[in-house]
Design an enzyme around this catalytic site. Structure first.
Site, PDB file in Angstrom:
ATOM      1  N   TYR A 207      20.829  26.784  -9.257  1.00 52.99           N
ATOM      2  CA  TYR A 207      21.058  25.389  -9.659  1.00 52.99           C
ATOM      3  C   TYR A 207      22.548  25.108  -9.814  1.00 52.99           C
ATOM      4  O   TYR A 207      23.162  25.425 -10.828  1.00 52.99           O
ATOM      5  CB  TYR A 207      20.246  25.075 -10.934  1.00 52.99           C
ATOM      6  CG  TYR A 207      18.879  24.557 -10.543  1.00 52.99           C
ATOM      7  CD1 TYR A 207      18.147  25.233  -9.572  1.00 52.99           C
ATOM      8  CD2 TYR A 207      18.343  23.387 -11.073  1.00 52.99           C
ATOM      9  CE1 TYR A 207      16.911  24.765  -9.157  1.00 52.99           C
ATOM     10  CE2 TYR A 207      17.099  22.912 -10.658  1.00 52.99           C
ATOM     11  CZ  TYR A 207      16.396  23.609  -9.702  1.00 52.99           C
ATOM     12  OH  TYR A 207      15.189  23.137  -9.282  1.00 52.99           O
ATOM     13  N   PHE A 208      23.089  24.497  -8.774  1.00 54.71           N
ATOM     14  CA  PHE A 208      24.531  24.280  -8.741  1.00 54.71           C
ATOM     15  C   PHE A 208      24.927  23.030  -9.542  1.00 54.71           C
ATOM     16  O   PHE A 208      26.077  22.613  -9.519  1.00 54.71           O
ATOM     17  CB  PHE A 208      25.028  24.187  -7.301  1.00 54.71           C
ATOM     18  CG  PHE A 208      24.837  25.448  -6.488  1.00 54.71           C
ATOM     19  CD1 PHE A 208      24.391  26.628  -7.080  1.00 54.71           C
ATOM     20  CD2 PHE A 208      25.091  25.472  -5.126  1.00 54.71           C
ATOM     21  CE1 PHE A 208      24.205  27.791  -6.342  1.00 54.71           C
ATOM     22  CE2 PHE A 208      24.919  26.616  -4.375  1.00 54.71           C
ATOM     23  CZ  PHE A 208      24.464  27.776  -4.978  1.00 54.71           C
ATOM     24  N   ASP A 209      23.947  22.434 -10.259  1.00 50.97           N
ATOM     25  CA  ASP A 209      24.321  21.368 -11.199  1.00 50.97           C
ATOM     26  C   ASP A 209      24.658  21.965 -12.570  1.00 50.97           C
ATOM     27  O   ASP A 209      25.075  21.254 -13.463  1.00 50.97           O
ATOM     28  CB  ASP A 209      23.215  20.303 -11.327  1.00 50.97           C
ATOM     29  CG  ASP A 209      21.842  20.864 -11.692  1.00 50.97           C
ATOM     30  OD1 ASP A 209      21.593  22.082 -11.508  1.00 50.97           O
ATOM     31  OD2 ASP A 209      20.998  20.078 -12.167  1.00 50.97           O
TER      32      ASP A 209
ATOM     33  N   TRP B   4      21.423  18.959  -7.717  1.00 46.79           N
ATOM     34  CA  TRP B   4      20.879  17.765  -8.365  1.00 46.79           C
ATOM     35  C   TRP B   4      22.060  16.974  -8.928  1.00 46.79           C
ATOM     36  O   TRP B   4      22.965  17.556  -9.541  1.00 46.79           O
ATOM     37  CB  TRP B   4      19.923  18.155  -9.493  1.00 46.79           C
ATOM     38  CG  TRP B   4      18.744  18.934  -9.009  1.00 46.79           C
ATOM     39  CD1 TRP B   4      18.552  20.277  -9.093  1.00 46.79           C
ATOM     40  CD2 TRP B   4      17.579  18.404  -8.353  1.00 46.79           C
ATOM     41  NE1 TRP B   4      17.338  20.619  -8.542  1.00 46.79           N
ATOM     42  CE2 TRP B   4      16.726  19.486  -8.077  1.00 46.79           C
ATOM     43  CE3 TRP B   4      17.175  17.117  -7.970  1.00 46.79           C
ATOM     44  CZ2 TRP B   4      15.500  19.329  -7.438  1.00 46.79           C
ATOM     45  CZ3 TRP B   4      15.952  16.964  -7.338  1.00 46.79           C
ATOM     46  CH2 TRP B   4      15.128  18.053  -7.077  1.00 46.79           C
TER      47      TRP B   4
ATOM     48  N   ASP C 198       6.640  18.203  -8.271  1.00 47.55           N
ATOM     49  CA  ASP C 198       7.101  18.700  -9.571  1.00 47.55           C
ATOM     50  C   ASP C 198       6.985  17.629 -10.641  1.00 47.55           C
ATOM     51  O   ASP C 198       6.933  16.445 -10.350  1.00 47.55           O
ATOM     52  CB  ASP C 198       8.575  19.129  -9.482  1.00 47.55           C
ATOM     53  CG  ASP C 198       9.487  17.985  -9.065  1.00 47.55           C
ATOM     54  OD1 ASP C 198       9.137  17.285  -8.108  1.00 47.55           O
ATOM     55  OD2 ASP C 198      10.520  17.766  -9.717  1.00 47.55           O
ATOM     56  N   GLU C 199       6.967  18.080 -11.873  1.00 45.04           N
ATOM     57  CA  GLU C 199       7.148  17.258 -13.058  1.00 45.04           C
ATOM     58  C   GLU C 199       6.376  15.932 -13.017  1.00 45.04           C
ATOM     59  O   GLU C 199       6.949  14.864 -13.098  1.00 45.04           O
ATOM     60  CB  GLU C 199       8.641  16.976 -13.261  1.00 45.04           C
ATOM     61  CG  GLU C 199       9.447  18.246 -13.484  1.00 45.04           C
ATOM     62  CD  GLU C 199      10.930  18.004 -13.715  1.00 45.04           C
ATOM     63  OE1 GLU C 199      11.492  18.708 -14.567  1.00 45.04           O
ATOM     64  OE2 GLU C 199      11.515  17.137 -13.066  1.00 45.04           O
TER      65      GLU C 199
ATOM     66  N   ARG D  49      19.807  10.225  -7.429  1.00 45.73           N
ATOM     67  CA  ARG D  49      20.502  10.003  -8.708  1.00 45.73           C
ATOM     68  C   ARG D  49      21.884   9.429  -8.423  1.00 45.73           C
ATOM     69  O   ARG D  49      22.350   8.526  -9.100  1.00 45.73           O
ATOM     70  CB  ARG D  49      20.597  11.309  -9.496  1.00 45.73           C
ATOM     71  CG  ARG D  49      19.338  11.682 -10.287  1.00 45.73           C
ATOM     72  CD  ARG D  49      18.069  11.734  -9.480  1.00 45.73           C
ATOM     73  NE  ARG D  49      16.909  12.128 -10.239  1.00 45.73           N
ATOM     74  CZ  ARG D  49      16.482  13.381 -10.397  1.00 45.73           C
ATOM     75  NH1 ARG D  49      17.094  14.380  -9.769  1.00 45.73           N
ATOM     76  NH2 ARG D  49      15.432  13.639 -11.139  1.00 45.73           N
TER      77      ARG D  49
ATOM     78  N   HIS E 251       7.970  11.555 -10.163  1.00 42.46           N
ATOM     79  CA  HIS E 251       9.304  11.127  -9.709  1.00 42.46           C
ATOM     80  C   HIS E 251       9.188   9.956  -8.727  1.00 42.46           C
ATOM     81  O   HIS E 251       9.849   9.927  -7.695  1.00 42.46           O
ATOM     82  CB  HIS E 251      10.069  12.295  -9.083  1.00 42.46           C
ATOM     83  CG  HIS E 251      10.563  13.290 -10.108  1.00 42.46           C
ATOM     84  ND1 HIS E 251      11.519  12.974 -11.052  1.00 42.46           N
ATOM     85  CD2 HIS E 251      10.217  14.588 -10.344  1.00 42.46           C
ATOM     86  CE1 HIS E 251      11.752  14.046 -11.818  1.00 42.46           C
ATOM     87  NE2 HIS E 251      10.964  15.027 -11.425  1.00 42.46           N
TER      88      HIS E 251
ATOM     89  N   TRP F 196      11.113  27.203  -8.492  1.00 37.59           N
ATOM     90  CA  TRP F 196      12.324  26.786  -9.227  1.00 37.59           C
ATOM     91  C   TRP F 196      12.280  27.139 -10.698  1.00 37.59           C
ATOM     92  O   TRP F 196      13.295  27.413 -11.305  1.00 37.59           O
ATOM     93  CB  TRP F 196      12.583  25.285  -9.027  1.00 37.59           C
ATOM     94  CG  TRP F 196      11.640  24.335  -9.738  1.00 37.59           C
ATOM     95  CD1 TRP F 196      10.384  23.988  -9.343  1.00 37.59           C
ATOM     96  CD2 TRP F 196      11.907  23.600 -10.938  1.00 37.59           C
ATOM     97  NE1 TRP F 196       9.843  23.090 -10.228  1.00 37.59           N
ATOM     98  CE2 TRP F 196      10.757  22.827 -11.224  1.00 37.59           C
ATOM     99  CE3 TRP F 196      12.996  23.521 -11.812  1.00 37.59           C
ATOM    100  CZ2 TRP F 196      10.661  21.994 -12.332  1.00 37.59           C
ATOM    101  CZ3 TRP F 196      12.899  22.684 -12.917  1.00 37.59           C
ATOM    102  CH2 TRP F 196      11.744  21.935 -13.165  1.00 37.59           C
TER     103      TRP F 196
ATOM    104  N   ASP G 298      13.402   9.418  -5.592  1.00 35.50           N
ATOM    105  CA  ASP G 298      13.191   9.854  -6.979  1.00 35.50           C
ATOM    106  C   ASP G 298      13.088   8.594  -7.834  1.00 35.50           C
ATOM    107  O   ASP G 298      13.161   7.470  -7.322  1.00 35.50           O
ATOM    108  CB  ASP G 298      14.332  10.781  -7.443  1.00 35.50           C
ATOM    109  CG  ASP G 298      13.801  11.863  -8.400  1.00 35.50           C
ATOM    110  OD1 ASP G 298      13.219  11.497  -9.432  1.00 35.50           O
ATOM    111  OD2 ASP G 298      13.965  13.056  -8.104  1.00 35.50           O
TER     112      ASP G 298
HETATM  113  C1  TNX Z   1      14.447  19.526 -12.457  1.00 41.44           C
HETATM  114  S1  TNX Z   1      13.933  21.083  -9.882  1.00 41.44           S
HETATM  115  C2  TNX Z   1      14.083  18.689 -11.429  1.00 41.44           C
HETATM  116  C3  TNX Z   1      14.992  17.616 -10.999  1.00 41.44           C
HETATM  117  C4  TNX Z   1      16.227  17.542 -11.871  1.00 41.44           C
HETATM  118  C5  TNX Z   1      16.716  18.935 -12.145  1.00 41.44           C
HETATM  119  C6  TNX Z   1      17.994  19.010 -12.908  1.00 41.44           C
HETATM  120  C7  TNX Z   1      12.879  20.000  -9.861  1.00 41.44           C
HETATM  121  C8  TNX Z   1      11.810  20.271  -8.962  1.00 41.44           C
HETATM  122  N1  TNX Z   1      12.971  18.915 -10.667  1.00 41.44           N
HETATM  123  O1  TNX Z   1      14.297  16.397 -10.981  1.00 41.44           O
HETATM  124  O2  TNX Z   1      17.197  16.801 -11.206  1.00 41.44           O
HETATM  125  O3  TNX Z   1      15.740  19.650 -12.867  1.00 41.44           O
HETATM  126  O4  TNX Z   1      18.485  20.324 -12.986  1.00 41.44           O
END
Ligand code: TNX
Length: 762
Positions: free
Chosen positions: A421-423, A471, A329-330, A165, A267, A396, A194
């Site tokens: 999550y330090f963001d 992140w 993930d995702e 990012r 991603h 997570w 990503d």
């Molecule tokens: C979720 S944690 C994500 C990241 C994002 C993050 C922002 C994870 C496995 N995927 O792609 O950057 O949340 O908090």
């Protein structure tokens, strides 16, 4: 250790004199706290004759210490054994923990013992923390006489950094790794690919460097601010293989393993932008310019698998790490549902659906990596559709993934958003720099208990350790990364290293206060929220103020004016019986420290009533319990993780408030948080019921279309038309959860969260 150590550590800033009155010694303030530490009488002095002796070849430790000392004392050090005036590194096979060590310092010498170089390295880190932070340009360094015995609680102690990012130069990556080493962390999770950029050179695929490494433009402001606006500037870059090698060698010299993450099957938009044939649609896509989750994921074709194997071959050539992180993930399944290729793979392999296809994808990659002697780590979504046989799970989305995996005898690493999550924001101040959302103050990180209570002792062995995740959607510079990572990384290091009996937040905070000097010396841009004030309403309806560091005063006003050095000093809780604007500030004598604390206290009719909720809030977001909903304090407008908001994950909620005496109600205000980017949705409707003194029940159902644009949904309900002078004994609310997050949104397919705070009754 504890009692003795804690007492000493609470004196951190007290410099005390020992045998020679002119020598000022630092009271040890080591982070992470060691297993046992005993301060003895006397001290050791490093002077121009002091030697370093490495009889047993602890190479990395010796080199690190030698470099440090040569730099600090501005002279070349002799390596020779000497009974006196020496720092001795000694092999001791009776130290059974591979990363354990002991330190004995007295007026004659300092002896470090360990059975491995890693153990000796951690001893060196502790030794450096026995020295004053500003040691430079001194001919003599004094070290208190101590006996330390130490070993880590967890074997995996990690920090993550997302360089997709936003990207940071190699010098910064080394600075980050160096800080990790100081804190005895041993795994650097490097998130290299990503949607928004591919950051590692892969020689076989030049378009990853030419195309996938750059985006044309970047989102301005926060993702939740619509309409989205962009900066119009090309952004990107990548680390060459030579740079990657340099980073790995730098980390190795500090006993840090570097785990690369190559994301799949989701991603992956940057890679698909470079090679559209890797996607399912074959269409050209761009490297993503905003944050979130994207539909373009790898198609499970032979071509994709060959690509990924080739990429991983080059990755494995560079990274000696046993673990390779492959994301998982995702990954939205929309494109797989309509892709002939994907459907064919489902059919040929007898898979049930797209979730099993995701599992097939991960398992196939796992098999490949296992065949090369490596192990995979994946985010907890890899549990869906069946876990790959040898995978380690990074949990997570809460800790359920960890529980499921550990019960199935898989190793897990704990990185829940709630504590790692330090963001997320670290303070409730409105002037904090822009962050993704959430609220994760230092104390919450510190109090993280990595072993989920659902696990038996035997299952808990599978919890390898913990990791802080950084992140970087909202961290455009390395200074901002530092601001977000420090001091939370210090807290995480203690979660990872120190056993519960040695953990104490007050002691930690006082050590952090001294540690600022070390971070200053390292030029690290840490956040300082130590002088903040916390306010709570106690059970007696009195308001309490507190601050964490010792030896300071809190001064306050209740008339809205700013406190100064002549304002009242807070001594004990004061009664809350009327609306007030409280302002308070920490002072060190006459000098104000930190930021002004402001709290509006709203003395409404619900304050002091009885409240019950049919469900417990989620243990990551308990706020201050049910009574916090009627304590006269509104949750923050921008931090849903504060001590006021109650978070419920997927639950339908029923809340009942019973008044001490029947009250005349004219208005009710309900407040919901709404942050779809963080899976938080205000409900689409709620109902309420109220029984009048006469026994008559009134009920109503309020529907709102969930199209909220702001993160706060403040809903006011005029009660007047019903009660016309009738008093109510109670009110009840039925608030259904929003439901499953729809496709096309962040977290699609997961249950939505409901966040609620302060039911204001007028
Ligand atoms: C979720 S944690 C994500 C990241 C994002 C993050 C922002 C994870 C496995 N995927 O792609 O950057 O949340 O908090």
């Amino acid at each position: 250790m504890s009692a003795r150590f804690l007492i000493l550590c609470s004196l951190i800033l007290t410099l005390f004199s020992c045998a020679e009155p002119q020598v000022k010694l630092l009271s040890p303030s080591i982070i992470p706290a060691p297993q046992s530490l005993q301060v003895n009488a006397g001290h050791f002095t490093i002077n121009e004759e002091t030697t370093l002796s490495n009889n047993d070849d602890f190479t990395a430790s010796y080199n690190f210490l030698n470099n440090f000392l040569e730099h600090a004392t501005d002279r070349t050090w002799k390596t020779e054994y000497s009974e006196t005036n020496s720092i001795i590194l000694e092999y001791d096979d009776s130290i059974s923990s591979k990363e354990g060590y002991s330190i004995e310092s007295n007026e004659h010498n300092i002896t470090i013992k360990a059975s491995t170089d890693a153990g000796a390295f951690y001893a060196v880190q502790s030794l450096l923390q026995l020295m004053p932070a500003d040691h430079n340009n001194t001919t003599e360094i004094h070290i208190p006489a101590v006996t330390i015995k130490d070993e880590p609680r967890f074997k995996y102690r990690g920090m993550h950094l997302d360089v997709s990012r936003h990207m940071y130069d190699v010098d910064f990556i080394k600075k980050y790794i160096n800080a990790m080493a100081m804190l005895k962390m041993n795994n650097f999770h490097w998130h290299l690919t990503d949607d928004q950029g591919w950051r590692i050179e892969i020689k076989k695929y030049p378009r990853l460097q030419e195309v996938a490494a750059y985006r044309d433009s970047t989102l301005l402001g926060h993702y939740n601010d619509t309409p989205h606006q962009y900066d119009g500037k090309k952004y990107g870059g990548f680390y060459t293989q030579e740079e990657v090698r340099e980073v790995i060698a730098f980390a190795k010299a500090r006993h840090i393993n570097v785990i690369p993450e190559i994301e799949m099957p989701g991603h992956a938009q940057a890679a698909i932008a470079a090679y559209p044939e890797l996607g399912c649609t074959g269409e050209n896509v761009q490297v993503a310019m905003k944050w979130g989750v994207f539909e373009d994921i790898y198609c499970p074709s032979e071509e994709t698998f060959t690509f990924l194997e080739n990429v991983l071959d080059e990755v494995m050539e560079l990274f000696p790490s046993k673990y390779i992180h492959i994301g998982g993930d995702e990954a939205p399944k929309t494109q797989w549902k309509t892709s002939d290729v994907a459907q064919q793979v489902i059919k040929e392999n007898g898979l049930k659906d797209e979730h099993e296809l995701q599992s097939y994808f991960i398992q196939r990659m796992e098999k490949y990596l296992n065949s090369k002697g490596r192990q995979i780590i994946g985010w907890d979504e890899i549990l869906e559709g069946g876990l790959a046989p040898n995978a380690t799970v990074m949990s997570w989305r809460g800790t359920n993934g960890a529980v499921e995996a550990a019960k199935a005898r898989h190793d897990v690493i704990m990185t829940p958003t709630s504590h790692a999550y330090f963001d997320y924001y670290q303070s409730e101040n409105d002037d904090e720099p822009l962050a993704i959302g959430g609220f994760l103050p230092l104390e919450k990180v510190y109090n993280f208990n990595p072993i989920p209570k659902e696990l038996s002792d035997e299952e808990a062995i599978h919890v390898l350790g913990v990791q802080g995740n950084v992140w970087t959607e909202y961290m455009t510079t390395s200074e901002q990364v530092e601001y977000m990572a420090f001091p939370r990384m210090l807290a995480m290091s203690e979660v990872a290293w120190s056993v519960d009996e040695n953990k104490n937040y007050d002691s930690f905070i006082n050590r952090v206060e001294y540690f600022h000097k070390r971070l200053d010396a390292m030029d690290i841009n840490y956040a300082n929220h130590l002088y903040e004030i916390e306010g709570t309403l106690n059970e007696d309806q009195a308001y309490e103020l507190s601050t964490k560091t010792i030896g300071k005063q809190i001064r306050f006003t209740t008339d809205g004016s700013e406190p100064d050095s002549s304002s009242t000093v807070y001594e004990s809780p004061f009664p809350f019986t009327a609306d007030m604007t409280l302002k308070a500030q920490v002072f060190d004598d006459d000098e104000p420290l930190g930021r002004l604390f402001t709290q509006e206290l709203l003395y409404h009719k619900g304050v002091g009533a009885t409240i019950s909720i049919n469900k417990e809030p989620h243990n990551s977001y308990p706020g201050s319990g049910a009574s916090g909903l009627i304590n006269g304090i509104k949750g923050s407008d921008s931090r849903y993780g504060d001590s006021e908001w109650l978070g419920f994950w997927g639950d339908d909620i029923e809340i009942e408030i019973t008044f001490k005496e029947p009250v005349l109600i004219s208005e009710i205000e309900l407040r919901f948080y709404n942050a779809p980017g963080q899976w938080i949705y205000a409900p689409e409707e709620f109902s309420f019921y109220s029984r009048f003194e006469s026994g008559v029940l009134v009920a109503d159902k309020i529907l709102f279309k969930n199209e909220f644009q702001s993160s706060l949904v403040d809903f006011k309900y005029e009660f007047g038309k019903y009660n016309k002078g009738y008093k109510s004994r109670n009110v009840k609310f039925i608030i259904p959860n929003y439901g499953i997050i729809p496709d096309g949104n962040q977290g699609a397919g997961n249950k939505a969260w409901t966040f609620i705070d302060e039911i204001i009754i007028k």
